[in-house]
Enzyme design. Structure first.
Site, PDB file in Angstrom:
ATOM      1  N   ASN A 193     -13.871   4.257  -0.731  1.00  0.00           N
ATOM      2  CA  ASN A 193     -12.650   3.518  -1.081  1.00  0.00           C
ATOM      3  C   ASN A 193     -12.239   3.727  -2.537  1.00  0.00           C
ATOM      4  O   ASN A 193     -11.680   2.825  -3.175  1.00  0.00           O
ATOM      5  CB  ASN A 193     -12.771   2.025  -0.749  1.00  0.00           C
ATOM      6  CG  ASN A 193     -12.665   1.774   0.747  1.00  0.00           C
ATOM      7  OD1 ASN A 193     -11.915   2.459   1.441  1.00  0.00           O
ATOM      8  ND2 ASN A 193     -13.409   0.800   1.244  1.00  0.00           N
ATOM      9  N   TYR A 238     -14.439  -3.036  -1.630  1.00  0.00           N
ATOM     10  CA  TYR A 238     -13.516  -4.115  -1.230  1.00  0.00           C
ATOM     11  C   TYR A 238     -13.348  -5.128  -2.374  1.00  0.00           C
ATOM     12  O   TYR A 238     -13.818  -4.891  -3.488  1.00  0.00           O
ATOM     13  CB  TYR A 238     -13.998  -4.737   0.083  1.00  0.00           C
ATOM     14  CG  TYR A 238     -13.973  -3.700   1.199  1.00  0.00           C
ATOM     15  CD1 TYR A 238     -12.748  -3.191   1.645  1.00  0.00           C
ATOM     16  CD2 TYR A 238     -15.145  -3.167   1.728  1.00  0.00           C
ATOM     17  CE1 TYR A 238     -12.700  -2.195   2.621  1.00  0.00           C
ATOM     18  CE2 TYR A 238     -15.102  -2.175   2.707  1.00  0.00           C
ATOM     19  CZ  TYR A 238     -13.874  -1.693   3.152  1.00  0.00           C
ATOM     20  OH  TYR A 238     -13.821  -0.703   4.100  1.00  0.00           O
ATOM     21  N   HIS A 280     -19.808  -9.977   1.331  1.00  0.00           N
ATOM     22  CA  HIS A 280     -19.607  -8.523   1.223  1.00  0.00           C
ATOM     23  C   HIS A 280     -19.038  -8.208  -0.162  1.00  0.00           C
ATOM     24  O   HIS A 280     -17.848  -8.391  -0.410  1.00  0.00           O
ATOM     25  CB  HIS A 280     -18.624  -8.096   2.318  1.00  0.00           C
ATOM     26  CG  HIS A 280     -18.531  -6.613   2.546  1.00  0.00           C
ATOM     27  ND1 HIS A 280     -19.140  -5.677   1.729  1.00  0.00           N
ATOM     28  CD2 HIS A 280     -17.894  -5.894   3.521  1.00  0.00           C
ATOM     29  CE1 HIS A 280     -18.866  -4.460   2.194  1.00  0.00           C
ATOM     30  NE2 HIS A 280     -18.125  -4.568   3.273  1.00  0.00           N
ATOM     31  N   THR A 307     -18.315  -2.203  11.240  1.00  0.00           N
ATOM     32  CA  THR A 307     -16.956  -2.441  11.725  1.00  0.00           C
ATOM     33  C   THR A 307     -16.710  -1.590  12.967  1.00  0.00           C
ATOM     34  O   THR A 307     -16.963  -0.386  12.957  1.00  0.00           O
ATOM     35  CB  THR A 307     -15.954  -2.073  10.602  1.00  0.00           C
ATOM     36  OG1 THR A 307     -16.105  -3.037   9.559  1.00  0.00           O
ATOM     37  CG2 THR A 307     -14.519  -2.072  11.100  1.00  0.00           C
ATOM     38  N   ASN A 360     -18.910  -1.566  -1.127  1.00  0.00           N
ATOM     39  CA  ASN A 360     -18.039  -0.591  -0.453  1.00  0.00           C
ATOM     40  C   ASN A 360     -16.568  -0.621  -0.869  1.00  0.00           C
ATOM     41  O   ASN A 360     -15.681  -0.279  -0.085  1.00  0.00           O
ATOM     42  CB  ASN A 360     -18.158  -0.726   1.073  1.00  0.00           C
ATOM     43  CG  ASN A 360     -19.585  -0.476   1.542  1.00  0.00           C
ATOM     44  OD1 ASN A 360     -20.415  -0.062   0.762  1.00  0.00           O
ATOM     45  ND2 ASN A 360     -19.867  -0.727   2.814  1.00  0.00           N
TER      46      ASN A 360
END
Ligand code: FMN
Length: 358
Positions: A235, A180, A175, A26, A178
């Site tokens: 996260n 999400y 994805h 990102t 991580n």
């Protein structure tokens, strides 16, 4: 003959000239409307000698956004913007897949349509702060998705996949890493649902498998990869039994015949992590395996020679070394990534890292 980072290979139907993969990164440099710009095409084209480029995480819908200036794949202008990127990479003989992203609770009302609450499997607030256009702001307690809303999310993944193919990508990566949305469903620290999407391993894996099926129906399994990060606490995510969970995830994904499984093999911040047998995980999945996390040339070559991995994804070092393949081939010194310019800004720290040629 023993294989190394420079041996060609095939992941599903994607032919790689070498096994050096650019990890998804990102960079928050999309234009107005989250549309990719010419500078983004230049950045990716500079790195086209990678065997495969995986794009930065790319929101699949308006509610999938959680950071400023991330390029989307949910409207026509974004598809047009991405066409410049794929054309520039293909013109240099590279391969590029798009990483499909829904951030779930890692967002903020100011980044959501109508200032709505971010969505999640359960209404559990993450520790920490969101990156917003107004600077860092505390995360909020997300809204738990109703079961009736989940088919809509699956449909968003399918539509985004169709858009990615229209934009010229060689494939897509789901994805599921991580912390999400899909990772939030997988792990029992964030998923406390009482319905058939929570509780048992089968239930927590259900949304990922439904998404995978929908994406495969659009793109064909041989053009689809999945990224997971069994130990990464990023996260504020956790699971009580990661080996059990992710062995189940890998064995459930295996029958699809996917191009690859992409595994972040630890904590991204170098955190101490519980024991985990990545060989055991790898044995659950028939198909390509991309390994990631703090690999250098020697460890990358060793992982390929031993059969642990088919390819190695390089993250931070790819930010600073557009000609990473050539530098590794020659054992040339590597440029050091400048963390201050990782997220957002302009050409500085983005397209201005020097190649060996200068
Ligand atoms: C600036 C930056 C942005 C990242 N963005 C993403 C992303 O969009 N999607 C993703 O799956 N991982 C992302 N990551 C994680 C990397 O893909 C990779 O897993 C991590 O950097 C570890 O690999 P490395 O040790 O080779 O850098 C990001 C990492 C960095 C440093």
């Amino acid at each position: 003959m023993s294989q190394d980072l420079f041996s060609p290979t095939k992941l599903g139907s994607i032919q790689l000239a070498n096994r050096i993969v650019m990890a998804p990164l990102t960079r928050n440099r999309a234009g107005q409307g989250n549309v990719p710009q010419p500078i983004n095409a230049e950045y990716y084209a500079q790195r086209a000698s990678a065997g495969l480029i995986i794009t930065e995480a790319t929101p699949i819908s308006a509610t999938a956004h959680g950071y400023p200036a991330t390029p989307g794949i949910h409207d026509a202008a974004q598809v047009e913007g991405w066409k410049q990127v794929t054309a520039a990479v293909h013109a240099k003989g590279g391969k590029i897949v798009l990483q499909l992203w829904h951030v779930g609770r890692i967002s903020h009302p100011s980044l959501q349509p109508g200032n709505a609450l971010p969505v999640a499997p359960s209404a559990i607030k993450p520790a920490g702060q969101a990156f917003t256009y107004e600077g860092l702001q505390d995360f909020v307690t997300p809204r738990a998705l109703a079961i009736e809303e989940l088919p809509g999310i699956v449909a968003d993944y399918a539509r985004a996949t169709r858009n990615a193919l229209d934009a010229g990508f060689d494939g897509v990566e789901i994805h599921a890493a991580n912390g999400y949305l899909l990772d939030q469903f997988l792990r029992d620290g964030t998923n406390q649902r009482q319905d058939e999407y929570g509780g048992s391993l089968e239930n927590r894996t259900r949304l990922l498998l439904e998404v995978t099926k929908a994406v495969v129906d659009v793109a064909g399994a041989e053009r689809v990869g999945v990224r997971i990060s069994p130990l990464n606490p990023f996260n504020d995510i956790s699971d009580s039994a990661p080996q059990r969970l992710f062995n189940h995830v890998a064995s459930s994904l295996s029958p699809f015949g996917l191009a690859y499984l992409h595994v972040v093999e630890g904590g991204m911040g170098g955190e101490a992590t519980p024991d985990f047998d990545f060989e055991d995980l790898r044995r659950q999945f028939k198909g390509g395996y991309i390994a990631n996390l703090a690999y250098d040339k020697a460890r990358g070559n060793a992982a390929i020679a031993s059969g642990h991995a088919d390819a190695i994804a390089y993250g931070a070092i790819y930010i600073a070394n557009p000609d990473l393949v050539e530098r590794l081939r020659q054992d040339a010194p590597l440029n050091t990534p400048d963390q201050a310019t990782f997220y957002g800004g302009d050409a500085k720290g983005y397209t201005d890292y020097p190649t060996l040629q200068g």
